[in-house]
Write an enzyme that holds these catalytic residues in place. Structure first.
Site, PDB file in Angstrom:
ATOM      1  N   GLN A  59       1.008  -1.013   0.135  1.00 54.00           N
ATOM      2  CA  GLN A  59      -0.068   0.073   0.158  1.00 54.00           C
ATOM      3  C   GLN A  59       0.748   1.130  -0.142  1.00 54.00           C
ATOM      4  OE1 GLN A  59      -1.183   0.710   4.584  1.00 54.00           O
ATOM      5  NE2 GLN A  59      -1.633  -1.522   3.856  1.00 54.00           N
ATOM      6  N   HIS A  61       0.266   5.776   0.726  1.00 56.29           N
ATOM      7  CA  HIS A  61      -0.444   6.932   1.393  1.00 56.29           C
ATOM      8  C   HIS A  61      -0.258   8.483   0.510  1.00 56.29           C
ATOM      9  CE1 HIS A  61      -1.588   4.302   4.399  1.00 56.29           C
ATOM     10  NE2 HIS A  61      -0.317   4.091   4.604  1.00 56.29           N
ATOM     11  N   GLU A  79       3.854   8.139   8.672  1.00 51.71           N
ATOM     12  CA  GLU A  79       3.893   7.454   9.909  1.00 51.71           C
ATOM     13  C   GLU A  79       5.172   6.798  10.113  1.00 51.71           C
ATOM     14  OE1 GLU A  79       1.602   3.530   8.859  1.00 51.71           O
ATOM     15  OE2 GLU A  79       2.128   4.156   6.860  1.00 51.71           O
ATOM     16  N   HIS A 137       4.598   0.224   0.814  1.00 51.10           N
ATOM     17  CA  HIS A 137       4.985  -0.339   2.018  1.00 51.10           C
ATOM     18  C   HIS A 137       4.187  -1.508   2.365  1.00 51.10           C
ATOM     19  CE1 HIS A 137       2.545   2.895   3.667  1.00 51.10           C
ATOM     20  NE2 HIS A 137       2.187   1.842   4.641  1.00 51.10           N
ATOM     21  N   ARG A 157      -4.442   0.775  -1.551  1.00 47.86           N
ATOM     22  CA  ARG A 157      -3.932  -0.685  -1.482  1.00 47.86           C
ATOM     23  C   ARG A 157      -3.563  -0.955  -3.004  1.00 47.86           C
ATOM     24  NH1 ARG A 157      -8.709  -2.696   0.933  1.00 47.86           N
ATOM     25  NH2 ARG A 157      -8.477  -2.632   3.363  1.00 47.86           N
TER      26      ARG A 157
END
Length: 270
Positions: A59, A61, A79, A137, A157
């Site tokens: 996936q 972001h 993150e 990642h 995804r």
């Protein structure tokens, strides 16, 4: 308001029926994530524990600007992960072994070869990784980690090992970086001692042993989150144990366990 934040247990197909102490999964449920509900004072951050028995999807972001351009608000997601425990052979997939063009990435996601093109990093307790937005990642099986992230649920995804879940190929390929992971974002933490892990642009994060030193404490102005890892902390006299996350209005109201380890975090504002 101080003390432990409300907890949400999130079932996942890749989760576990048996969680490590002090956590316990409801009977018959595979719990993959334990979220601490972001308080209104610090709603830019989400803290969660992740427990895997199988690989998560491949996936990526968007960043704040990309999310806003898509009409989703400034909801980008950067993150970071601190590995708490890992079974022998456990890995994290981050970035690619070689540069990958968007169309090649899309084709590899469709035929499943994207998994083999990624860089799989062997991990053990104490590995820390920062994951910038747009990084491709996947978390492997047999890993327990704590994640601190921008409070966003936008996940694209690219590949999910044949599981019957929605993919987001067009949106994901549009923002994904087809490049190797920069090793500057990874470090190994010593068993003890204070370590600055993140200092912007979206949040700051430190691991402290006992009470923070003056230099660390001076960087934390206003409200912060306290995540004990070993040894119980107290916020305004209320205990916060390992496995919990507490909100403090100021670092001065936190009592850290002598010799204990804790993470402290807050958004970077202004």
């Amino acid at each position: 308001m101080s003390g432990g934040l409300p907890v949400r247990m999130v079932a996942k197909v890749w989760g576990r029926e048996q969680l490590p102490p002090p956590f316990a999964a409801p009977a018959g449920e595979r719990i993959g994530e334990i979220w601490f509900e972001p308080p209104a004072e610090l709603d830019e951050l989400l803290v969660k524990y992740i427990f895997t028995s199988e690989k998560l999807s491949v996936q990526t972001h968007p960043d704040d600007d990309q999310a806003e351009a898509a009409g989703l608000g400034r909801q980008g997601k950067e993150e970071c992960w601190l590995v708490l425990d890992a079974e022998p052979g456990a890995v994290l997939g981050i970035g690619f072994d070689a540069p990958l063009a968007p169309e090649a990435m899309r084709a590899a996601a469709l035929d499943g070869s994207i998994e083999k093109l990624m860089s799989w990093h062997p991990v053990s307790a104490g590995d820390f990784f920062y994951i910038p937005a747009n990084t491709v990642h996947a978390i492997g099986g047999g890993v327990s980690l704590v994640e601190i992230q921008q409070n966003s649920d936008i996940t694209y995804r690219l590949y999910d090992y044949g599981r019957p879940r929605e993919l987001h190929l067009e949106a994901g390929v549009a923002v994904a970086r087809g490049e190797p992971y920069d090793p500057k974002w990874h470090c190994r933490l010593p068993a003890k001692g204070a370590v600055t892990l993140v200092e912007g642009p979206h949040f700051r994060l430190d691991r402290v042993e006992g009470a923070p030193g003056a230099e660390v404490a001076a960087r934390y102005k206003g409200a912060l989150l306290v995540i004990p890892l070993a040894g119980e902390a107290a916020i305004a006299g209320e205990p916060v144990a390992p496995g919990e996350c507490g909100l403090a209005s100021a670092i001065e109201e936190v009592r850290f366990a002598a010799g204990g380890l804790a993470l402290i975090a807050q958004p970077c504002r202004g």
